[in-house]
Design a protein around this motif. Structure first.
Motif, PDB file in Angstrom:
ATOM      1  N   THR A   1       0.848  -1.182   0.000  1.00 56.11           N
ATOM      2  CA  THR A   1       0.000   0.000   0.000  1.00 56.11           C
ATOM      3  C   THR A   1       0.888   1.236   0.000  1.00 56.11           C
ATOM      4  O   THR A   1       2.013   1.195   0.501  1.00 56.11           O
ATOM      5  N   GLN A   2       0.375   2.319  -0.569  1.00 61.33           N
ATOM      6  CA  GLN A   2       1.103   3.576  -0.571  1.00 61.33           C
ATOM      7  C   GLN A   2       0.292   4.593   0.213  1.00 61.33           C
ATOM      8  O   GLN A   2      -0.929   4.664   0.070  1.00 61.33           O
ATOM      9  N   GLU A   3       0.985   5.370   1.052  1.00 66.35           N
ATOM     10  CA  GLU A   3       0.310   6.390   1.830  1.00 66.35           C
ATOM     11  C   GLU A   3       1.169   7.643   1.896  1.00 66.35           C
ATOM     12  O   GLU A   3       2.387   7.584   1.762  1.00 66.35           O
ATOM     13  N   GLN A   4       0.487   8.770   2.089  1.00 67.03           N
ATOM     14  CA  GLN A   4       1.170  10.059   2.210  1.00 67.03           C
ATOM     15  C   GLN A   4       1.536  10.268   3.681  1.00 67.03           C
ATOM     16  O   GLN A   4       0.691  10.125   4.557  1.00 67.03           O
ATOM     17  N   VAL A   5       2.799  10.630   3.933  1.00 62.71           N
ATOM     18  CA  VAL A   5       3.288  10.841   5.286  1.00 62.71           C
ATOM     19  C   VAL A   5       3.934  12.221   5.345  1.00 62.71           C
ATOM     20  O   VAL A   5       4.715  12.586   4.450  1.00 62.71           O
TER      21      VAL A   5
ATOM     22  N   GLN B   1       5.601  12.993   1.770  1.00 64.26           N
ATOM     23  CA  GLN B   1       6.281  11.998   0.940  1.00 64.26           C
ATOM     24  C   GLN B   1       5.376  10.778   0.815  1.00 64.26           C
ATOM     25  O   GLN B   1       4.630  10.456   1.723  1.00 64.26           O
ATOM     26  N   THR B   2       5.487  10.107  -0.313  1.00 63.85           N
ATOM     27  CA  THR B   2       4.755   8.857  -0.514  1.00 63.85           C
ATOM     28  C   THR B   2       5.621   7.711  -0.011  1.00 63.85           C
ATOM     29  O   THR B   2       6.765   7.553  -0.439  1.00 63.85           O
ATOM     30  N   VAL B   3       5.065   6.939   0.912  1.00 65.73           N
ATOM     31  CA  VAL B   3       5.783   5.811   1.509  1.00 65.73           C
ATOM     32  C   VAL B   3       5.049   4.531   1.141  1.00 65.73           C
ATOM     33  O   VAL B   3       3.827   4.456   1.227  1.00 65.73           O
ATOM     34  N   GLN B   4       5.806   3.527   0.712  1.00 63.70           N
ATOM     35  CA  GLN B   4       5.215   2.241   0.356  1.00 63.70           C
ATOM     36  C   GLN B   4       5.455   1.255   1.493  1.00 63.70           C
ATOM     37  O   GLN B   4       6.596   1.040   1.906  1.00 63.70           O
TER      38      GLN B   4
END
Length: 155
Positions: A43-47, A105-108
């Motif tokens: 999953t990818q989420e914005q952090v 940043q986008t974190v996977q």
């Protein structure tokens, strides 16, 4: 001549003991088994990431505080006033600079999960031969007919 007759008799007996016949397939049903399969799920989420201060505010404050402290003090107190001005200016300049704005940043994130899948492990086959029905489990679907190896049995 006796040897050739014996060989011919043995050859004819050998062909009688194992004959290839064909049975008619009545039904072929898949044997299905559930198998656990590990699968990677990402999953990818914005952090929001807080950036570090540059240090420029503290440096400029230290310089300004040192200059002011040097002008205020006199004699042996001049060095103490300069040091105090450097220290106080660094703290004040650091506070004035403030915290930088956070950046996203986008974190996977990846994990392994067990997923169950249905897999065909064989076929339950019902076939007819000489008016009788038989059942057998085979690794593959035989199609409309099944080859049989038939050997005669003594009465």
């Amino acid at each position: 001549m006796k040897k050739s007759i014996v060989a011919l008799a043995l050859l004819s007996i050998g062909t009688l003991t194992l004959a290839q016949e064909v049975g008619r397939v009545i039904s072929s049903v898949q044997v299905i088994q559930q198998v656990s399969v590990p699968r990677q799920v990402c999953t990818q989420e914005q952090v929001a990431v807080q950036q570090n201060k540059s240090g420029a505010g503290a440096a400029m404050g230290a310089i300004a505080g040192g200059v002011l402290g040097n002008q205020i003090g006199g004699g042996s107190g001049k060095a103490a006033a300069t040091a105090l001005g450097i220290f106080g200016g660094a703290i004040l300049g650091n506070n004035i600079e403030g915290a930088p704005t956070p950046q996203t940043q986008t974190v996977q994130n990846c994990t392994y999960q067990n997923v169950f899948e249905n897999r065909v492990t064989g076929y339950n086959v019902t076939y007819e031969f000489n008016g009788k029905q038989y059942n057998v489990q085979l690794p593959r679907d035989p199609g409309p007919t099944i080859k049989l190896n038939v050997s005669p049995a003594p009465y």
